[in-house]
Design a protein around this motif. Structure first.
Motif, PDB file in Angstrom:
ATOM      1  N   GLU A 196      76.190  14.542 -16.999  1.00  0.00           N
ATOM      2  CA  GLU A 196      77.282  13.921 -16.731  1.00  0.00           C
ATOM      3  C   GLU A 196      76.737  13.186 -15.439  1.00  0.00           C
ATOM      4  O   GLU A 196      75.951  13.399 -14.555  1.00  0.00           O
ATOM      5  CB  GLU A 196      78.064  15.119 -15.837  1.00  0.00           C
ATOM      6  CG  GLU A 196      78.735  16.162 -16.936  1.00  0.00           C
ATOM      7  CD  GLU A 196      79.786  15.561 -17.725  1.00  0.00           C
ATOM      8  OE1 GLU A 196      80.360  14.467 -17.198  1.00  0.00           O
ATOM      9  OE2 GLU A 196      80.007  15.852 -18.754  1.00  0.00           O
ATOM     10  N   PRO A 197      77.060  11.820 -15.426  1.00  0.00           N
ATOM     11  CA  PRO A 197      76.412  10.868 -14.297  1.00  0.00           C
ATOM     12  C   PRO A 197      77.026  11.182 -13.047  1.00  0.00           C
ATOM     13  O   PRO A 197      76.544  10.871 -12.193  1.00  0.00           O
ATOM     14  CB  PRO A 197      77.046   9.592 -15.088  1.00  0.00           C
ATOM     15  CG  PRO A 197      77.934   9.783 -15.988  1.00  0.00           C
ATOM     16  CD  PRO A 197      77.899  11.233 -16.235  1.00  0.00           C
ATOM     17  N   GLU A 198      78.015  11.944 -12.752  1.00  0.00           N
ATOM     18  CA  GLU A 198      78.768  12.127 -11.553  1.00  0.00           C
ATOM     19  C   GLU A 198      77.735  13.543 -10.721  1.00  0.00           C
ATOM     20  O   GLU A 198      77.679  13.555  -9.448  1.00  0.00           O
ATOM     21  CB  GLU A 198      80.112  12.807 -11.622  1.00  0.00           C
ATOM     22  CG  GLU A 198      81.012  11.786 -12.203  1.00  0.00           C
ATOM     23  CD  GLU A 198      81.150  11.832 -13.836  1.00  0.00           C
ATOM     24  OE1 GLU A 198      82.020  11.251 -14.311  1.00  0.00           O
ATOM     25  OE2 GLU A 198      80.359  12.721 -14.210  1.00  0.00           O
ATOM     26  N   LEU A 199      76.755  14.077 -11.454  1.00  0.00           N
ATOM     27  CA  LEU A 199      76.017  15.017 -10.879  1.00  0.00           C
ATOM     28  C   LEU A 199      74.578  14.526 -11.106  1.00  0.00           C
ATOM     29  O   LEU A 199      74.167  14.626 -12.034  1.00  0.00           O
ATOM     30  CB  LEU A 199      76.272  16.387 -11.679  1.00  0.00           C
ATOM     31  CG  LEU A 199      77.649  16.892 -11.461  1.00  0.00           C
ATOM     32  CD1 LEU A 199      77.744  18.336 -12.465  1.00  0.00           C
ATOM     33  CD2 LEU A 199      78.183  17.432 -10.274  1.00  0.00           C
ATOM     34  N   PHE A 200      74.075  14.207  -9.635  1.00  0.00           N
ATOM     35  CA  PHE A 200      72.545  13.647  -9.816  1.00  0.00           C
ATOM     36  C   PHE A 200      71.630  14.079  -8.671  1.00  0.00           C
ATOM     37  O   PHE A 200      72.364  14.578  -7.800  1.00  0.00           O
ATOM     38  CB  PHE A 200      72.903  12.101  -9.629  1.00  0.00           C
ATOM     39  CG  PHE A 200      73.659  11.559  -8.616  1.00  0.00           C
ATOM     40  CD1 PHE A 200      72.807  11.441  -7.394  1.00  0.00           C
ATOM     41  CD2 PHE A 200      74.829  11.411  -8.617  1.00  0.00           C
ATOM     42  CE1 PHE A 200      73.544  10.891  -6.325  1.00  0.00           C
ATOM     43  CE2 PHE A 200      75.706  10.890  -7.585  1.00  0.00           C
ATOM     44  CZ  PHE A 200      74.963  10.645  -6.233  1.00  0.00           C
ATOM     45  N   ALA A 201      70.599  13.678  -8.981  1.00  0.00           N
ATOM     46  CA  ALA A 201      69.401  14.067  -7.903  1.00  0.00           C
ATOM     47  C   ALA A 201      69.095  12.463  -7.488  1.00  0.00           C
ATOM     48  O   ALA A 201      68.925  11.496  -8.238  1.00  0.00           O
ATOM     49  CB  ALA A 201      68.292  14.569  -8.469  1.00  0.00           C
ATOM     50  N   GLU A 202      68.619  12.646  -6.036  1.00  0.00           N
ATOM     51  CA  GLU A 202      68.163  11.260  -5.547  1.00  0.00           C
ATOM     52  C   GLU A 202      66.705  11.513  -5.675  1.00  0.00           C
ATOM     53  O   GLU A 202      66.105  12.471  -5.125  1.00  0.00           O
ATOM     54  CB  GLU A 202      68.738  11.143  -4.169  1.00  0.00           C
ATOM     55  CG  GLU A 202      70.083  10.955  -4.036  1.00  0.00           C
ATOM     56  CD  GLU A 202      70.661  10.851  -2.472  1.00  0.00           C
ATOM     57  OE1 GLU A 202      69.775  10.124  -1.616  1.00  0.00           O
ATOM     58  OE2 GLU A 202      71.648  11.317  -1.974  1.00  0.00           O
TER      59      GLU A 202
ATOM     60  N   ALA B  66      81.279   9.430  -2.238  1.00  0.00           N
ATOM     61  CA  ALA B  66      80.102   8.643  -2.647  1.00  0.00           C
ATOM     62  C   ALA B  66      79.071   8.644  -1.572  1.00  0.00           C
ATOM     63  O   ALA B  66      78.045   7.829  -1.830  1.00  0.00           O
ATOM     64  CB  ALA B  66      80.524   7.239  -2.803  1.00  0.00           C
ATOM     65  N   TRP B  67      79.114   9.353  -0.617  1.00  0.00           N
ATOM     66  CA  TRP B  67      78.159   9.573   0.460  1.00  0.00           C
ATOM     67  C   TRP B  67      76.812  10.015  -0.284  1.00  0.00           C
ATOM     68  O   TRP B  67      76.725  11.130  -1.043  1.00  0.00           O
ATOM     69  CB  TRP B  67      78.667  10.623   1.656  1.00  0.00           C
ATOM     70  CG  TRP B  67      77.917  10.515   2.764  1.00  0.00           C
ATOM     71  CD1 TRP B  67      77.579   9.934   3.606  1.00  0.00           C
ATOM     72  CD2 TRP B  67      76.435  11.387   2.769  1.00  0.00           C
ATOM     73  NE1 TRP B  67      76.867  10.110   4.622  1.00  0.00           N
ATOM     74  CE2 TRP B  67      76.064  11.354   4.171  1.00  0.00           C
ATOM     75  CE3 TRP B  67      76.248  12.622   2.235  1.00  0.00           C
ATOM     76  CZ2 TRP B  67      74.961  11.814   4.779  1.00  0.00           C
ATOM     77  CZ3 TRP B  67      74.844  13.311   2.696  1.00  0.00           C
ATOM     78  CH2 TRP B  67      74.436  13.135   3.927  1.00  0.00           C
ATOM     79  N   ARG B  68      75.735   9.607   0.321  1.00  0.00           N
ATOM     80  CA  ARG B  68      74.379   9.865  -0.293  1.00  0.00           C
ATOM     81  C   ARG B  68      73.416  10.560   0.999  1.00  0.00           C
ATOM     82  O   ARG B  68      73.656  10.325   1.927  1.00  0.00           O
ATOM     83  CB  ARG B  68      73.549   8.734  -0.731  1.00  0.00           C
ATOM     84  CG  ARG B  68      74.673   8.018  -1.627  1.00  0.00           C
ATOM     85  CD  ARG B  68      73.675   6.551  -2.159  1.00  0.00           C
ATOM     86  NE  ARG B  68      72.227   6.916  -2.545  1.00  0.00           N
ATOM     87  CZ  ARG B  68      71.861   7.292  -3.403  1.00  0.00           C
ATOM     88  NH1 ARG B  68      72.754   7.856  -4.453  1.00  0.00           N
ATOM     89  NH2 ARG B  68      70.373   7.382  -3.714  1.00  0.00           N
ATOM     90  N   LEU B  69      72.573  11.285   0.728  1.00  0.00           N
ATOM     91  CA  LEU B  69      71.677  12.214   1.413  1.00  0.00           C
ATOM     92  C   LEU B  69      70.779  10.938   2.202  1.00  0.00           C
ATOM     93  O   LEU B  69      70.551  11.119   3.534  1.00  0.00           O
ATOM     94  CB  LEU B  69      70.785  12.951   0.656  1.00  0.00           C
ATOM     95  CG  LEU B  69      69.749  13.714   1.731  1.00  0.00           C
ATOM     96  CD1 LEU B  69      70.588  14.619   2.625  1.00  0.00           C
ATOM     97  CD2 LEU B  69      68.993  14.711   0.632  1.00  0.00           C
TER      98      LEU B  69
END
Length: 98
Positions: free
Chosen positions: A40-46, A80-83
């Protein structure tokens, strides 16, 4: 169909062979910042890799490249906030109290 049945069907459709990459930025000329997702592209790791390692990673994983914020629907920008934004942006709740 009940909610439980819908969840069971969607769990069965989760395809771990589908892998996604979205390039988010670059650090100098050497490193690539990107999101990596499985199923699922909505669940990702940076992640961050050197360019040569990023290219090998994409080839080895047979990824689908995603463009920009194509999965962020209108009204979902808060999610859409990113770490990696933590060093330059404040949390929304902190902004609203000022």
């Amino acid at each position: 169909m009940t909610n439980t049945q819908k969840k069971s069907v969607s769990a069965l459709q989760f395809d771990t062979s589908r892998k996604y990459v979205r390039v988010c930025g670059f650090r100098g000329k050497q490193f690539v910042e990107f999101d990596f997702a499985v199923g699922e592209p909505e669940l990702f790791a940076e992640l961050i890799l050197e360019r040569w390692a990023f290219e090998a990673f994409c080839t080895d994983n047979k990824v689908t490249l995603l463009l920009g914020d194509e999965l962020v629907a209108p009204g979902e920008q808060d999610w859409a906030w990113r770490l990696s934004n933590a060093t330059t942006e404040r949390f929304k709740s902190e902004q609203s109290t000022k």
